[in-house]
Design a protein around this motif. Sequence first.
Motif, short mmCIF file in Angstrom:
data_model
loop_
_atom_site.label_atom_id
_atom_site.label_comp_id
_atom_site.label_asym_id
_atom_site.label_seq_id
_atom_site.Cartn_x
_atom_site.Cartn_y
_atom_site.Cartn_z
N VAL A 41 -17.59 -9.31 43.70
CA VAL A 41 -17.10 -10.67 43.88
C VAL A 41 -16.64 -10.81 45.33
N GLN A 42 -17.34 -11.62 46.07
CA GLN A 42 -17.09 -11.76 47.50
C GLN A 42 -16.45 -13.12 47.80
N LEU A 43 -15.16 -13.23 47.49
CA LEU A 43 -14.38 -14.42 47.79
C LEU A 43 -13.32 -14.06 48.82
N HIS A 48 -4.56 -16.61 44.59
CA HIS A 48 -4.41 -17.78 43.72
C HIS A 48 -5.51 -18.82 43.93
N THR A 49 -6.30 -18.68 45.00
CA THR A 49 -7.40 -19.62 45.24
C THR A 49 -8.74 -19.14 44.69
N TRP A 50 -8.81 -17.88 44.26
CA TRP A 50 -10.09 -17.31 43.85
C TRP A 50 -10.69 -18.01 42.64
N TRP A 51 -9.90 -18.40 41.67
CA TRP A 51 -10.43 -19.02 40.46
C TRP A 51 -11.19 -20.30 40.80
N ALA A 52 -10.56 -21.17 41.60
CA ALA A 52 -11.21 -22.42 41.99
C ALA A 52 -12.41 -22.16 42.90
N GLN A 53 -12.28 -21.21 43.81
CA GLN A 53 -13.40 -20.87 44.71
C GLN A 53 -14.61 -20.37 43.94
N TYR A 58 -19.74 -18.18 40.89
CA TYR A 58 -19.66 -17.06 39.96
C TYR A 58 -19.37 -17.59 38.56
N GLU A 59 -19.88 -16.90 37.55
CA GLU A 59 -19.51 -17.22 36.16
C GLU A 59 -18.04 -16.88 35.97
N ARG A 60 -17.35 -17.71 35.19
CA ARG A 60 -15.94 -17.47 34.87
C ARG A 60 -15.74 -17.69 33.38
N ASP A 61 -14.83 -16.91 32.80
CA ASP A 61 -14.52 -17.11 31.39
C ASP A 61 -13.25 -16.33 31.07
N HIS A 62 -12.96 -16.21 29.77
CA HIS A 62 -11.72 -15.59 29.32
C HIS A 62 -11.94 -14.31 28.54
N ARG A 63 -13.08 -13.69 28.72
CA ARG A 63 -13.37 -12.43 28.04
C ARG A 63 -13.53 -11.33 29.08
N PRO A 64 -12.75 -10.24 28.98
CA PRO A 64 -12.84 -9.19 29.99
C PRO A 64 -14.18 -8.46 29.94
N ALA A 65 -14.61 -7.97 31.08
CA ALA A 65 -15.83 -7.18 31.20
C ALA A 65 -15.65 -6.19 32.34
N GLY A 145 -8.26 -16.22 34.16
CA GLY A 145 -9.38 -15.68 33.40
C GLY A 145 -10.08 -14.62 34.22
N PHE A 146 -11.37 -14.41 33.94
CA PHE A 146 -12.15 -13.36 34.59
C PHE A 146 -13.30 -13.97 35.38
N ILE A 147 -13.49 -13.46 36.57
CA ILE A 147 -14.59 -13.87 37.43
C ILE A 147 -15.63 -12.75 37.36
N TYR A 148 -16.83 -13.11 36.91
CA TYR A 148 -17.89 -12.12 36.73
C TYR A 148 -18.74 -11.99 38.00
N PRO A 149 -19.10 -10.76 38.37
CA PRO A 149 -20.00 -10.58 39.52
C PRO A 149 -21.33 -11.30 39.28
N LYS A 150 -22.03 -11.61 40.36
CA LYS A 150 -23.34 -12.27 40.23
C LYS A 150 -24.25 -11.44 39.34
N GLY A 151 -25.00 -12.12 38.49
CA GLY A 151 -25.89 -11.43 37.57
C GLY A 151 -25.24 -11.08 36.24
N MET A 152 -23.93 -11.26 36.14
CA MET A 152 -23.21 -10.99 34.89
C MET A 152 -22.64 -12.32 34.40
N SER A 153 -22.74 -12.55 33.11
CA SER A 153 -22.17 -13.76 32.54
C SER A 153 -21.25 -13.37 31.39
N GLU A 154 -20.58 -14.34 30.82
CA GLU A 154 -19.70 -14.09 29.68
C GLU A 154 -20.47 -13.42 28.56
#
Length: 177
Positions: A41-43, A48-53, A58-65, A145-154
């Motif tokens: 994740v290259q933000l 505190h700004t990463w979620w909005a950025q 990047y895919e975002r959700d509430h399930r850890p990976a 929540g969780f920010i997933y690396p590119k190529g990974m989704s919830e």
Amino acid sequence: MKLGAATARFALLVSCFLMMATPAQARFWQCVTFAREVSSVQLFGNAHTWWAQAAGTYERDHRPAVGAVMSFKSHGKMRLGHVAMVSRVVSDREVLLTHANWSRRGGVERDVRAIDVSAAGDWSEVKVWFGPIGGLGTSSYPVNGFIYPKGMSEADAIAPVTVAGNGGRDTIVAVND
């Protein structure tokens, strides 16, 4: 050739320094710099700004990976938020985090416990291992929540691993939900 006392002390000091730490160990880490280094994740900017950025990038959700970045909200003394990479999913309410600048200013912690303490079980509030007290303590922290690396989704989020004791050895029993 005989060394002077000052030269000998300097040589000893330099050799001790070289044995003490590698450059990576000696580095003072901020959580964002470290999270960028260990995840895909290259933000940039404050945590505190990463979620909005991440929205739209990047895919975002509430399930850890494993490999996802947990994004903490700005809260109390943690006004700039915090980010940490998930290094293992232990159960639906527990993960291990690898992160920096949490228990010790600038220090790195690997595979420390974080548990979901939210009433809904949605990872919106967590407790995180704090080294100086040797446990989770009483403080809880709000999470975006969780920010997933590119190529990974919830949908790719790794299910918790169920482990059974086996004569002192751990055996993986199930990897799927």
